[in-house]
Design a protein around this motif. Sequence first.
Motif, PDB file in Angstrom:
ATOM      1  N   LEU A   1       2.078  -0.687  15.457  1.00 42.34           N
ATOM      2  CA  LEU A   1       1.320  -2.076  14.824  1.00 42.34           C
ATOM      3  C   LEU A   1      -0.126  -1.721  14.556  1.00 42.34           C
ATOM      4  CD1 LEU A   1       3.442  -4.724  16.741  1.00 42.34           C
ATOM      5  CD2 LEU A   1       3.782  -3.909  14.111  1.00 42.34           C
ATOM      6  N   LEU A   2      -0.605  -1.163  15.640  1.00 46.44           N
ATOM      7  CA  LEU A   2      -2.396  -0.705  15.595  1.00 46.44           C
ATOM      8  C   LEU A   2      -2.653  -0.084  14.405  1.00 46.44           C
ATOM      9  CD1 LEU A   2      -3.310  -0.730  19.120  1.00 46.44           C
ATOM     10  CD2 LEU A   2      -3.518  -2.637  17.775  1.00 46.44           C
ATOM     11  N   SER A   3      -1.874   1.095  14.017  1.00 45.39           N
ATOM     12  CA  SER A   3      -2.209   1.831  12.784  1.00 45.39           C
ATOM     13  C   SER A   3      -1.682   1.194  11.666  1.00 45.39           C
ATOM     14  CB  SER A   3      -1.722   3.196  12.987  1.00 45.39           C
ATOM     15  OG  SER A   3      -0.143   3.134  13.135  1.00 45.39           O
ATOM     16  N   TYR A   4      -0.606   0.393  11.663  1.00 45.72           N
ATOM     17  CA  TYR A   4      -0.114  -0.340  10.576  1.00 45.72           C
ATOM     18  C   TYR A   4      -1.141  -1.368  10.025  1.00 45.72           C
ATOM     19  CZ  TYR A   4       2.898  -2.920   7.522  1.00 45.72           C
ATOM     20  OH  TYR A   4       3.471  -3.546   6.221  1.00 45.72           O
ATOM     21  N   ALA A   5      -1.812  -1.749  11.066  1.00 48.17           N
ATOM     22  CA  ALA A   5      -2.969  -3.140  10.513  1.00 48.17           C
ATOM     23  C   ALA A   5      -4.042  -2.703  10.087  1.00 48.17           C
ATOM     24  CB  ALA A   5      -3.106  -3.861  11.925  1.00 48.17           C
TER      25      ALA A   5
ATOM     26  N   HIS B   1       0.890  -1.339   0.051  1.00 48.23           N
ATOM     27  CA  HIS B   1      -0.067   0.094  -0.037  1.00 48.23           C
ATOM     28  C   HIS B   1       0.818   1.183  -0.186  1.00 48.23           C
ATOM     29  CE1 HIS B   1      -2.950   2.774   1.602  1.00 48.23           C
ATOM     30  NE2 HIS B   1      -3.912   2.073   0.692  1.00 48.23           N
ATOM     31  N   ASP B   2       0.699   2.219  -0.928  1.00 46.26           N
ATOM     32  CA  ASP B   2       1.394   3.331  -0.912  1.00 46.26           C
ATOM     33  C   ASP B   2       1.662   4.142   0.479  1.00 46.26           C
ATOM     34  OD1 ASP B   2       1.502   3.279  -3.596  1.00 46.26           O
ATOM     35  OD2 ASP B   2       0.252   4.552  -4.203  1.00 46.26           O
ATOM     36  N   ARG B   3       0.725   4.316   1.312  1.00 42.46           N
ATOM     37  CA  ARG B   3       0.705   4.766   2.460  1.00 42.46           C
ATOM     38  C   ARG B   3       1.704   4.168   3.499  1.00 42.46           C
ATOM     39  NH1 ARG B   3      -0.476  10.041   2.819  1.00 42.46           N
ATOM     40  NH2 ARG B   3      -2.449  10.620   2.457  1.00 42.46           N
ATOM     41  N   ASP B   4       1.613   2.597   3.354  1.00 42.50           N
ATOM     42  CA  ASP B   4       2.522   1.828   4.287  1.00 42.50           C
ATOM     43  C   ASP B   4       3.960   2.310   3.756  1.00 42.50           C
ATOM     44  OD1 ASP B   4       0.343   0.973   5.236  1.00 42.50           O
ATOM     45  OD2 ASP B   4       0.437  -1.078   4.379  1.00 42.50           O
ATOM     46  N   ARG B   5       4.408   2.049   2.470  1.00 43.84           N
ATOM     47  CA  ARG B   5       5.734   2.719   1.866  1.00 43.84           C
ATOM     48  C   ARG B   5       6.040   4.005   2.378  1.00 43.84           C
ATOM     49  NH1 ARG B   5       3.925  -0.151  -2.665  1.00 43.84           N
ATOM     50  NH2 ARG B   5       3.123   1.683  -3.568  1.00 43.84           N
TER      51      ARG B   5
ATOM     52  N   THR C   1      -4.549   7.994   6.074  1.00 45.16           N
ATOM     53  CA  THR C   1      -3.119   8.425   6.275  1.00 45.16           C
ATOM     54  C   THR C   1      -2.171   7.490   6.412  1.00 45.16           C
ATOM     55  OG1 THR C   1      -3.857   8.285   8.884  1.00 45.16           O
ATOM     56  CG2 THR C   1      -4.208  10.233   7.616  1.00 45.16           C
ATOM     57  N   PRO C   2      -0.792   7.684   6.360  1.00 42.84           N
ATOM     58  CA  PRO C   2      -0.034   6.596   6.683  1.00 42.84           C
ATOM     59  C   PRO C   2       0.072   6.105   8.078  1.00 42.84           C
ATOM     60  CG  PRO C   2       1.140   8.555   5.692  1.00 42.84           C
ATOM     61  CD  PRO C   2      -0.292   8.829   6.043  1.00 42.84           C
ATOM     62  N   PRO C   3       0.589   4.888   8.242  1.00 38.36           N
ATOM     63  CA  PRO C   3       0.666   4.362   9.592  1.00 38.36           C
ATOM     64  C   PRO C   3       1.642   5.386  10.484  1.00 38.36           C
ATOM     65  CG  PRO C   3       1.161   2.542   8.103  1.00 38.36           C
ATOM     66  CD  PRO C   3       0.851   3.800   7.339  1.00 38.36           C
ATOM     67  N   LEU C   4       1.333   5.346  11.837  1.00 38.87           N
ATOM     68  CA  LEU C   4       2.001   6.151  12.667  1.00 38.87           C
ATOM     69  C   LEU C   4       3.307   5.386  13.006  1.00 38.87           C
ATOM     70  CD1 LEU C   4      -0.549   6.876  15.479  1.00 38.87           C
ATOM     71  CD2 LEU C   4       0.212   8.500  13.773  1.00 38.87           C
ATOM     72  N   ILE C   5       4.263   6.337  13.253  1.00 36.15           N
ATOM     73  CA  ILE C   5       5.487   5.688  13.946  1.00 36.15           C
ATOM     74  C   ILE C   5       5.781   5.918  15.228  1.00 36.15           C
ATOM     75  CG2 ILE C   5       8.090   6.160  13.437  1.00 36.15           C
ATOM     76  CD1 ILE C   5       7.340   7.095  10.676  1.00 36.15           C
ATOM     77  N   THR C   6       6.064   4.950  15.867  1.00 31.68           N
ATOM     78  CA  THR C   6       6.334   4.731  17.294  1.00 31.68           C
ATOM     79  C   THR C   6       7.969   5.198  17.762  1.00 31.68           C
ATOM     80  OG1 THR C   6       4.906   3.101  17.527  1.00 31.68           O
ATOM     81  CG2 THR C   6       6.440   3.310  19.455  1.00 31.68           C
ATOM     82  N   LEU C   7       7.945   6.306  18.553  1.00 32.76           N
ATOM     83  CA  LEU C   7       9.360   6.776  18.695  1.00 32.76           C
ATOM     84  C   LEU C   7       9.877   5.884  20.022  1.00 32.76           C
ATOM     85  CD1 LEU C   7       9.193  10.475  18.356  1.00 32.76           C
ATOM     86  CD2 LEU C   7       9.955   9.165  16.834  1.00 32.76           C
ATOM     87  N   GLY C   8       9.003   5.348  20.798  1.00 30.33           N
ATOM     88  CA  GLY C   8       9.343   4.738  21.717  1.00 30.33           C
ATOM     89  C   GLY C   8       9.880   5.249  23.158  1.00 30.33           C
ATOM     90  N   ASN C   9      10.620   4.404  23.893  1.00 26.82           N
ATOM     91  CA  ASN C   9      11.108   4.795  25.026  1.00 26.82           C
ATOM     92  C   ASN C   9      12.773   4.820  24.985  1.00 26.82           C
ATOM     93  OD1 ASN C   9       8.653   4.674  26.602  1.00 26.82           O
ATOM     94  ND2 ASN C   9       8.923   2.320  26.604  1.00 26.82           N
ATOM     95  N   CYS C  10      13.488   6.039  25.784  1.00 27.81           N
ATOM     96  CA  CYS C  10      14.809   5.830  25.625  1.00 27.81           C
ATOM     97  C   CYS C  10      15.418   6.412  27.239  1.00 27.81           C
ATOM     98  CB  CYS C  10      15.162   6.935  24.723  1.00 27.81           C
ATOM     99  SG  CYS C  10      14.791   8.489  25.040  1.00 27.81           S
ATOM    100  N   ASN C  11      16.563   6.389  27.424  1.00 25.87           N
ATOM    101  CA  ASN C  11      17.138   6.509  28.515  1.00 25.87           C
ATOM    102  C   ASN C  11      17.517   8.053  28.653  1.00 25.87           C
ATOM    103  OD1 ASN C  11      19.524   6.808  27.369  1.00 25.87           O
ATOM    104  ND2 ASN C  11      20.344   4.762  28.023  1.00 25.87           N
ATOM    105  N   ALA C  12      17.773   8.486  29.786  1.00 27.36           N
ATOM    106  CA  ALA C  12      18.090   9.965  29.820  1.00 27.36           C
ATOM    107  C   ALA C  12      19.051  10.604  29.023  1.00 27.36           C
ATOM    108  CB  ALA C  12      18.257  10.211  31.305  1.00 27.36           C
ATOM    109  N   ALA C  13      20.352   9.608  28.751  1.00 26.59           N
ATOM    110  CA  ALA C  13      21.254   9.864  28.273  1.00 26.59           C
ATOM    111  C   ALA C  13      20.876  10.161  26.571  1.00 26.59           C
ATOM    112  CB  ALA C  13      22.604   9.008  28.306  1.00 26.59           C
ATOM    113  N   THR C  14      20.200   9.487  26.225  1.00 23.95           N
ATOM    114  CA  THR C  14      19.744   9.276  24.824  1.00 23.95           C
ATOM    115  C   THR C  14      18.937  10.445  24.493  1.00 23.95           C
ATOM    116  OG1 THR C  14      19.903   6.896  24.429  1.00 23.95           O
ATOM    117  CG2 THR C  14      18.427   8.085  22.976  1.00 23.95           C
TER     118      THR C  14
END
Length: 69
Positions: A35-39, A4-8, A44-57
């Motif tokens: 994953l939920l928006s991708y499924a 699908h174009d939006r997935d690409r 609109t295109p699926p969302l991108i999860t930025l996720g968690n990171c530590n304080a240094a990151t």
Amino acid sequence: MSEHDRDREAQEALNALRTALAAHDITLPSLDLHLLSYAGRYATPPLITLGNCNAATAQRLAAALTAKR
């Protein structure tokens, strides 16, 4: 991955972000397509999860973003 174009579009954005972060030696381990928006099938295109990171990151990310101003 779907053809699908939006997935690409979302996958290309994800790859571009991963590459840009890597140029600043920043890795977000859970950076991926949401994953939920991708499924689902939305206009609109699926969302991108930025996720968690530590304080240094988080500090490296903040420094990289403010250096571009």
